[in-house]
Structures are given as C-alpha cells and as structure tokens.
Design an enzyme around this catalytic site. Structure first.
Site, short mmCIF file in Angstrom:
data_model
loop_
_atom_site.label_atom_id
_atom_site.label_comp_id
_atom_site.label_asym_id
_atom_site.label_seq_id
_atom_site.Cartn_x
_atom_site.Cartn_y
_atom_site.Cartn_z
N ASP A 46 -2.41 -4.94 -0.06
CA ASP A 46 -2.08 -6.27 0.44
C ASP A 46 -2.87 -6.63 1.69
OD1 ASP A 46 -0.72 -4.40 1.98
OD2 ASP A 46 1.25 -5.26 1.67
N GLN A 65 0.81 -1.21 0.00
CA GLN A 65 0.00 0.00 0.00
C GLN A 65 0.85 1.27 0.00
OE1 GLN A 65 -3.02 -1.77 3.19
NE2 GLN A 65 -3.77 0.12 2.28
N HIS A 66 0.21 2.37 -0.35
CA HIS A 66 0.71 3.74 -0.16
C HIS A 66 1.79 4.20 -1.13
CE1 HIS A 66 -1.51 3.11 3.43
NE2 HIS A 66 -0.52 2.71 4.20
#
Length: 503
Positions: free
Chosen positions: A249, A86-87
């Site tokens: 995820d 992520q991110h």
C-alpha cells in the site's frame, strides 16, 4: 490508449487495507475516477499482540465491492493492479489452500522470533550490511518462524509464502509471484540485488526447504497475467483483463501521490502512519535500521518510516468520548485547542511501536494538570504525538542525506484541515493534498495504466499527466506555529528517551 478506445477503456485499482477493501475505476482519457466502492473487513486482535484476518474475508470483500460497481463501467476495464497491506503472511499448501489465519503487519507476537533470527545471522549490523534491513516484528519472515515454532504440523504443509496483495493476484490470475517493493517487507529480500537471501532463509530452515516456498520475483512494470475467465464472470469483468504486478500500500500510495522522483516526501495518515520518499539508489540506515530500506514498485527504492500508531489512537479517544467517528465533532475539538495542547504531551504507542523501536511500549500522557485536563487537549495531543513520531523519522531520512521540498499527504487523516496544518507546521514544509485521500487505490490504477502504456510512457510521465493535476490544495506552514512546535517536538523527543527505560 488508441483513440477509438477513448471512451471505452478504463483501469481498476484495488486497495486491500486493514479495515476495508477499496476499489476505484479510473478513466485516463477524461482523467477522472468514474466509480468507486468499498467493503469493510473485520480483524481478530487480543492483548497478546495477535492481529489476524482470514484470507477468505478479502475475497468476500472484493466480491462485495465489485458488486457495488455499475456493470457497464466494469466492462470497460482493461487492466487491474492491487495494492495491499504489507507484511501479512499468507501460508499456502501445495494445492494453493490457505493453511493458517493471516498474521498482519501490526501483529507483535513475533518478538522472540525476531531475536532468534537476528542472533542466528550475526546481529543487526550484519543484517544491515548484507541484506539492507534488520528483522522487525511486523515483517513477514519472523511470522514464518513463529508458525514453525508454534504449529510445526501446519508448517510442514507450507508450500508457498504470499503477501496480501499477492494473494489477491493469485485469486485473480492463478499465478503465485511477488514484486520487489512489497517483497522488501518480508525481511529476506536483499534490496540491493533484488533477490532472496539464502543465508537468512537458512537461519529459519537449515534444511533449505524454505527457499522453495518463496515465489518468483517479477519487475514492477510486468504483468502477473490475465483475470481467469471464471473469476471475471464472478466479478462482472470482461475477458482478457490484464493484472499488473501491484505492490504494497505504501508503494502504491507513492505512485498515487506522484512520489516517483526525488525531493518529495509522502506522509500517509491511516490506521498506522508512514513516511516515505523515492530514491534512485538504495538508502540503508546502518546506524540502527530505523529506516526501512525498501524497493519501490516503480523499479527504484522507497526508504520508509512506519509508525504503528496513528488513526488507531484517534479512534480510541473518540470511543472514550462517545464520538463514534464523528468527523465534525473531531474537527470541533481540534478547533478549540491550541498549539502544544496547553502542555499535554501524548506518546501514542498504544500497540507497541516500530519507529522508534519500542515493540513493548504502551501509551503515555505527560503534563496533565487541573487546568489543561480537557477533551480537546487530549485529542490534539494524540494527533500531535502521532505527527511528532513521523517527524523523528523525517529527521532520520535527512540525516541519511535526503532532502525534501514538500510533503504530499494521503490517508484518512488528510481529511482533517487542522491535522493537515499541524503536519505543515511540525515539518516546516508546504503540504500538498490530492482530491482523493485514497492514494493507494489511485496509485494502483496508475500502475495498471503503466502496464498498458509502458511502451509509450514511463511512470514519471504518467504521474506528471495523471497525478499532478489531482493536487488541489497547498497548505503553507505558519511561522509562529513552526516556532512553537519546534520546542514541543523537543519535549516529545526527550519524553521518548525517558519511556525507553520502562519498556
């Protein structure tokens, strides 16, 4: 799936992690993973907090992992979903080219930008009230402001912002979209309305151009499109393969562990660690935003706690001891240790920490003396510290009104029998294990199946059919250890309060 395709139709789950890319191919008729592969990924890191990868490395890893899979099995794939770290900020220009290295989820160089955005919006309380999340260094949007502050010439070329799993979707289909689960971690998604917050975007780009850089949002049960013919040929896939929305995820690990109904907490023990749970309604931590108020990738919500330090601390100690990732040696050290590590207490905040929020923190070890200064105590205290960190988040979720009957464990740490028992004892909950520790890739495969079956089955029924039967072990907490860990955990909480003054 229709009966005539029972032996010919499979689904593929791709998990783009931090250290590797993994693929599983799942046969829903036989209810088994029939092929899997992985390819390693390098990371560029330094003491400044930089953590970056090249997006091209992901494509190379995808090709490498696909090349390892039998061609005839790949030809049975009907649908794909991608799970991704992520991110990460993948900046594209108007031609779809990546214009800067991808700053990852564990990049902590954006602390100044987080402060800028918070101040411009009116502070944390205003962010939590309106958007649902505060702005943290790991999130995507401060990385965008970092690019603007540090490389304005490159920022001016920015035409599209994607997340890692979105970029693989774009490579596969040619379409630039996001779904709300992963999009929650950008920091600019209003998790109640499931739409971009223009006021927050204007804090970064008052001219309003940044809104046009954000892609279309799609539902979790929607298709991104089809694998492009030239890409299908490259990867050895048949024509007409559908690509599901995918997700972060953690969102995919929720599906892969059957965490699609209330009452279950999933703990993922990877490079970082996370704890999350499904909710029918948005769960917002108005106190301090310690709980990330994310959407799920099943059209619900997934409140989440993230610790930046887990298996990375284990790896540091293994390297120090010359163990080189030797699992048997690791388990052996833990077996010669005892609950509480004879008083050794580790705060494993080696790379700063998100929860508790200590972005500048460093690792600390308390309680060493000439009798307990052993390899086994140092290793166990690191593992216990990582588990205590998650317990602090677990307590916060219960404070917000959530309740849990069990813990479902995934990630590499779940391969350790002793670590699993530590989790059961610290949380005082039974721990359920899957027969595969890679819940994210398997969850992506189930989401890919959902895309094919959503006219006939919802995600809960699919998980009941395909996930529940993969639960292979149930580990109960040990009453004596629970009692001891209750005291050790209180020591840990006091120690965290103490080190806050240093960072």
């Amino acid at each position: 799936m229709s009966e005539k395709n029972e032996t010919a139709s499979t689904v593929m789950g791709i998990d783009l992690g931090t250290q590797s890319l993994k693929i599983v191919i799942y046969d829903p008729c036989r209810k088994m993973i029939i092929a899997s592969s992985d390819a390693p990924l390098p990371i560029c890191q330094d003491i400044s907090g930089k953590s970056e990868q090249q997006a091209s490395w992901w494509i190379d890893a995808l090709k490498s992992a696909c090349d390892q899979l039998p061609f005839q099995i790949k030809q049975t794939v009907k649908s794909i979903a991608v799970s991704g770290q992520q991110h990460g900020f993948v900046p594209l220009d108007s031609d779809g080219n990546v214009i800067y290295p991808v700053k990852l989820w564990n990049d902590t160089t954006t602390i100044q930008e987080c402060g800028q955005i918070r101040e411009a919006y009116g502070g944390d309380s205003e962010l939590l009230r309106k958007v649902g999340n505060t702005i943290l260094p790991g999130y995507t949007i401060p990385k965008v402001l970092w690019l603007k502050n540090n490389h304005p010439d490159i920022y001016r070329k920015l035409a599209c912002i994607l997340l890692p799993h979105d970029y693989l979707n774009y490579y596969l289909t040619g379409r630039q979209v996001m779904e709300c689960g992963d999009a929650s971690g950008t920091g600019v998604l209003n998790i109640r309305t499931r739409f971009w917050d223009k006021e927050l975007l204007n804090c970064i780009d008052p001219d309003g151009g940044l809104f046009d850089c954000l892609p279309e949002l799609i539902n979790a049960d929607s298709a991104v499109g089809y694998v492009q013919p030239v890409i299908a040929d490259t990867l050895g896939l048949p024509s007409g393969v559908k690509v599901a929305s995918g997700g972060g995820d953690n969102m995919m690990a929720a599906i892969g562990t059957g965490n699609v109904r209330e009452g279950i907490a999933t703990v993922s023990l990877g490079t970082s660690s996370t704890l999350f749970a499904f909710s029918e309604t948005a769960v917002i931590d108005h106190k301090d935003g310690a709980v990330a108020a994310f959407c799920s990738s099943t059209n619900g919500w997934l409140p989440l706690i993230c610790s930046l330090n887990c298996a990375n601390g284990k790896k540091l100690i293994e390297t120090l001891f010359g163990m080189d990732g030797d699992h048997l040696a690791f388990e052996g050290l833990l077996r010669t240790s005892s609950v509480g590590s004879e008083g050794v207490l580790t705060l494993p905040f080696f790379d700063g920490e998100r929860s508790p929020y200590l972005p500048d923190a460093q690792g600390s070890v308390f309680g060493l003396n000439s009798h307990n200064f052993t390899r086994s105590n140092l290793m166990r205290s690191m593992i216990e510290g990582a588990t205590y960190t998650l317990k602090m988040g677990f307590d916060r979720l219960t404070d917000l009104g959530m309740s849990f009957d069990e813990i479902r464990l995934t990630g590499g740490g779940s391969l350790s029998q002793i670590w699993v028992q530590i989790v059961a004892d610290v949380f005082n909950r039974p721990v359920l294990l899957m027969d595969s520790h890679n819940g994210a890739a398997f969850g992506a495969a189930i989401q890919a199946l959902w895309l094919l079956e959503n006219e006939h089955q919802n995600i809960v029924s699919l998980c009941n059919e395909h996930v529940e039967q993969r639960l292979t072990s149930r580990i109960e907490p040990n009453a004596l250890s629970v009692k001891k860990y209750r005291l050790e955990y209180q020591r840990f909480v006091r120690a965290v309060s103490t080190v806050k003054a240093f960072y």
